[in-house]
Design a protein around this motif. Structure first.
Motif, PDB file in Angstrom:
ATOM      1  N   ALA A 173      29.542  30.576 -55.157  1.00  0.00           N
ATOM      2  CA  ALA A 173      30.310  29.547 -55.871  1.00  0.00           C
ATOM      3  C   ALA A 173      31.709  30.078 -56.140  1.00  0.00           C
ATOM      4  N   LEU A 174      32.661  29.758 -55.257  1.00  0.00           N
ATOM      5  CA  LEU A 174      34.025  30.247 -55.408  1.00  0.00           C
ATOM      6  C   LEU A 174      34.732  29.435 -56.480  1.00  0.00           C
ATOM      7  N   ASP A 175      35.155  30.132 -57.558  1.00  0.00           N
ATOM      8  CA  ASP A 175      35.845  29.459 -58.674  1.00  0.00           C
ATOM      9  C   ASP A 175      35.014  28.301 -59.212  1.00  0.00           C
ATOM     10  N   GLY A 176      33.709  28.476 -59.281  1.00  0.00           N
ATOM     11  CA  GLY A 176      32.836  27.446 -59.832  1.00  0.00           C
ATOM     12  C   GLY A 176      32.519  26.319 -58.886  1.00  0.00           C
ATOM     13  N   GLU A 177      32.903  26.430 -57.607  1.00  0.00           N
ATOM     14  CA  GLU A 177      32.664  25.351 -56.659  1.00  0.00           C
ATOM     15  C   GLU A 177      31.403  25.621 -55.848  1.00  0.00           C
ATOM     16  N   LEU A 178      30.694  24.546 -55.514  1.00  0.00           N
ATOM     17  CA  LEU A 178      29.446  24.661 -54.777  1.00  0.00           C
ATOM     18  C   LEU A 178      29.481  23.711 -53.587  1.00  0.00           C
ATOM     19  N   GLY A 179      28.438  23.781 -52.771  1.00  0.00           N
ATOM     20  CA  GLY A 179      28.310  22.845 -51.661  1.00  0.00           C
ATOM     21  C   GLY A 179      29.477  22.915 -50.709  1.00  0.00           C
ATOM     22  N   SER A 180      29.956  21.754 -50.290  1.00  0.00           N
ATOM     23  CA  SER A 180      31.040  21.706 -49.309  1.00  0.00           C
ATOM     24  C   SER A 180      32.333  22.289 -49.864  1.00  0.00           C
ATOM     25  N   ALA A 181      32.517  22.229 -51.189  1.00  0.00           N
ATOM     26  CA  ALA A 181      33.739  22.797 -51.777  1.00  0.00           C
ATOM     27  C   ALA A 181      33.781  24.310 -51.567  1.00  0.00           C
ATOM     28  N   ALA A 182      32.617  24.979 -51.719  1.00  0.00           N
ATOM     29  CA  ALA A 182      32.563  26.421 -51.488  1.00  0.00           C
ATOM     30  C   ALA A 182      32.813  26.739 -50.019  1.00  0.00           C
ATOM     31  N   LEU A 183      32.264  25.930 -49.124  1.00  0.00           N
ATOM     32  CA  LEU A 183      32.477  26.146 -47.693  1.00  0.00           C
ATOM     33  C   LEU A 183      33.940  25.913 -47.322  1.00  0.00           C
TER      34      LEU A 183
ATOM     35  N   THR B 112      43.972  28.907 -36.313  1.00  0.00           N
ATOM     36  CA  THR B 112      43.952  27.688 -37.114  1.00  0.00           C
ATOM     37  C   THR B 112      42.508  27.326 -37.437  1.00  0.00           C
ATOM     38  N   VAL B 113      42.157  27.340 -38.720  1.00  0.00           N
ATOM     39  CA  VAL B 113      40.786  27.077 -39.155  1.00  0.00           C
ATOM     40  C   VAL B 113      40.753  25.769 -39.940  1.00  0.00           C
ATOM     41  N   THR B 114      39.883  24.848 -39.547  1.00  0.00           N
ATOM     42  CA  THR B 114      39.718  23.583 -40.254  1.00  0.00           C
ATOM     43  C   THR B 114      38.246  23.398 -40.607  1.00  0.00           C
ATOM     44  N   PHE B 115      38.007  22.579 -41.636  1.00  0.00           N
ATOM     45  CA  PHE B 115      36.638  22.296 -42.082  1.00  0.00           C
ATOM     46  C   PHE B 115      36.550  20.829 -42.489  1.00  0.00           C
ATOM     47  N   ALA B 116      35.447  20.169 -42.120  1.00  0.00           N
ATOM     48  CA  ALA B 116      35.289  18.745 -42.421  1.00  0.00           C
ATOM     49  C   ALA B 116      33.841  18.463 -42.818  1.00  0.00           C
ATOM     50  N   VAL B 117      33.661  17.410 -43.607  1.00  0.00           N
ATOM     51  CA  VAL B 117      32.337  16.953 -44.031  1.00  0.00           C
ATOM     52  C   VAL B 117      32.128  15.544 -43.507  1.00  0.00           C
ATOM     53  N   GLU B 118      30.987  15.312 -42.886  1.00  0.00           N
ATOM     54  CA  GLU B 118      30.643  13.992 -42.367  1.00  0.00           C
ATOM     55  C   GLU B 118      29.348  13.521 -43.016  1.00  0.00           C
TER      56      GLU B 118
ATOM     57  N   GLU C  27      22.002  26.325 -49.301  1.00  0.00           N
ATOM     58  CA  GLU C  27      23.433  26.476 -49.541  1.00  0.00           C
ATOM     59  C   GLU C  27      23.908  27.869 -49.141  1.00  0.00           C
ATOM     60  N   LEU C  28      23.128  28.878 -49.512  1.00  0.00           N
ATOM     61  CA  LEU C  28      23.509  30.245 -49.210  1.00  0.00           C
ATOM     62  C   LEU C  28      23.491  30.522 -47.706  1.00  0.00           C
ATOM     63  N   VAL C  29      22.456  30.021 -47.025  1.00  0.00           N
ATOM     64  CA  VAL C  29      22.363  30.235 -45.578  1.00  0.00           C
ATOM     65  C   VAL C  29      23.516  29.541 -44.856  1.00  0.00           C
ATOM     66  N   LEU C  30      23.853  28.317 -45.250  1.00  0.00           N
ATOM     67  CA  LEU C  30      24.979  27.619 -44.638  1.00  0.00           C
ATOM     68  C   LEU C  30      26.280  28.393 -44.853  1.00  0.00           C
ATOM     69  N   TYR C  31      26.435  28.938 -46.034  1.00  0.00           N
ATOM     70  CA  TYR C  31      27.627  29.735 -46.341  1.00  0.00           C
ATOM     71  C   TYR C  31      27.723  30.932 -45.400  1.00  0.00           C
ATOM     72  N   ARG C  32      26.595  31.631 -45.212  1.00  0.00           N
ATOM     73  CA  ARG C  32      26.590  32.814 -44.347  1.00  0.00           C
ATOM     74  C   ARG C  32      26.784  32.439 -42.872  1.00  0.00           C
TER      75      ARG C  32
END
Length: 361
Positions: free
Chosen positions: A237-247, A260-266, A277-282
């Motif tokens: 949880a970076l700065d209290g953020e979880l889920g897609s916010a942490a990613l 160039t790194v981008t990230f998107a949620v669909e 959540e932890l496995v997705l992060y890793r």
């Protein structure tokens, strides 16, 4: 505008809200009403629609004034012609108030609204004291029921946070052990090389300098490894953020690498199990690290897709592809994904490489 896909807003509750509000509007339009009441009713409906979209469902997310405003708006429906169909909306308002402010502050706000209800209806709408007290009794019953539900949700949230903390602590301990083995091996080899260089410095100076050069190269590898492990040891949880916010924050942390790194949620985001959540992060961390270090890519993209019964995380790049799938830690990640009932696949694309994790949800 990430709040538009707020994972803390229950999807089923949204369905109930729109159905109940729609039914309330239909019933009101079918019943005779004064022009003033009809205008006030429709204005109240518009207000509730706007508040429902922006109101938070967890403390610390901002827009906290939307919670009492929404509850006041649901109570106002009973005064301007809801025909009693607004009761479920009042329940939602009370529950949201407790979730955002906590039980004590929510109780104080409810008491203040009750005091206002004692004054306004008799003055503006000519309701008798008995009618007002009856309305207050209904609100009190609904409030007690909703506060009970909110209390259970708050306890479940605290338990989930505790589970997440323990999961992250376990992960950090595992990474620390692997870090000790990895960097410890480098330092051991460097030490032996420098010992040899000291032995050879007079009789075989060329061999001594070769040992020093090898030690220098190994030192650079150890430094790179240490930086990667430090990045891995950052909390989930970076700065209290979880889920897609942490990613998203993890993806942003790769800025400045020359790629160039981008990230998107669909799809519609929903809360994740702590292990998932932890496995997705890793997986995202490993995919981005491999793309930056080994693929010679110019751009890499992470996509988190919420499907009906599964979650898919894909990391794609436009690099050379071949050989990237054997990055450090990928095999252990595959085992951890399988342990959660999912799958981890990797392979070359027409251009570049893709790492893809699919997990049940």
């Amino acid at each position: 505008m990430a709040w538009l896909r707020d994972p803390d807003r229950p999807a089923l509750l949204s369905v109930v809200f729109w159905l109940v509000l729609g039914a309330t509007v239909v019933i009101n339009l079918m019943l005779p009403a004064a022009v003033r009441d009809r205008v006030l009713f429709l204005a109240d409906v518009v207000l509730l629609c706007g508040l429902w979209v922006v109101m938070p469902w967890r403390p610390g997310r901002g827009r906290v004034l939307a919670a009492p405003a929404f509850l006041a708006g649901t109570l106002a429906l009973g005064l301007v012609g809801s025909a009693g169909t607004h009761a479920p909306l009042v329940l939602m308002g009370v529950a949201n108030l407790a979730l955002v402010y906590g039980m004590r502050i929510a109780t104080v706000i409810l008491a203040a609204l009750a005091a206002i209800m004692v004054v306004i209806p008799p003055v503006l709408y000519g309701r008798t004291l008995v009618q007002t007290l009856a309305d207050l009794a209904v609100v009190a019953l609904l409030g007690a029921f909703a506060m009970g539900m909110a209390s259970a949700v708050l306890r479940a949230r605290r338990l989930a946070e505790r589970v997440r903390e323990l999961t992250v602590a376990e992960e950090r301990a595992r990474i620390a052990a692997e870090m000790h083995d990895s960097i410890g091996h480098h330092l051991t080899v460097i030490k032996l090389g420098l010992v040899n260089a000291e032995r050879f410095r007079e009789r075989r100076p060329e061999a001594a300098w070769e040992e020093v050069r090898q030690a220098k190269d190994l030192t650079q590898e150890a430094l790179t490894d240490a930086r990667r492990w430090v990045r891995a040891l950052r909390p989930l949880a970076l700065d209290g953020e979880l889920g897609s916010a942490a990613l998203q924050r993890l993806a942003d942390s790769f800025s400045g690498t020359g790629v160039t790194v981008t990230f998107a949620v669909e799809g519609t985001e929903r809360p994740l199990d702590p292990d998932t959540e932890l496995v997705l992060y890793r997986v995202l961390q490993e995919g981005l690290t491999n793309a930056v270090r080994h693929a010679e890519a110019r751009s890499v993209r992470g996509t988190l897709t919420f499907e009906k019964r599964r979650i898919v995380l894909a990391i794609t790049d436009d690099g050379k592809g071949a050989g990237q799938g054997h990055g450090f830690g990928l095999s252990s990640l595959s085992d951890r994904v399988r342990a959660l009932g999912g799958s981890l696949t990797s392979g070359n694309r027409t251009v570049g490489f893709e790492l893809r994790a699919e997990l049940p949800s």
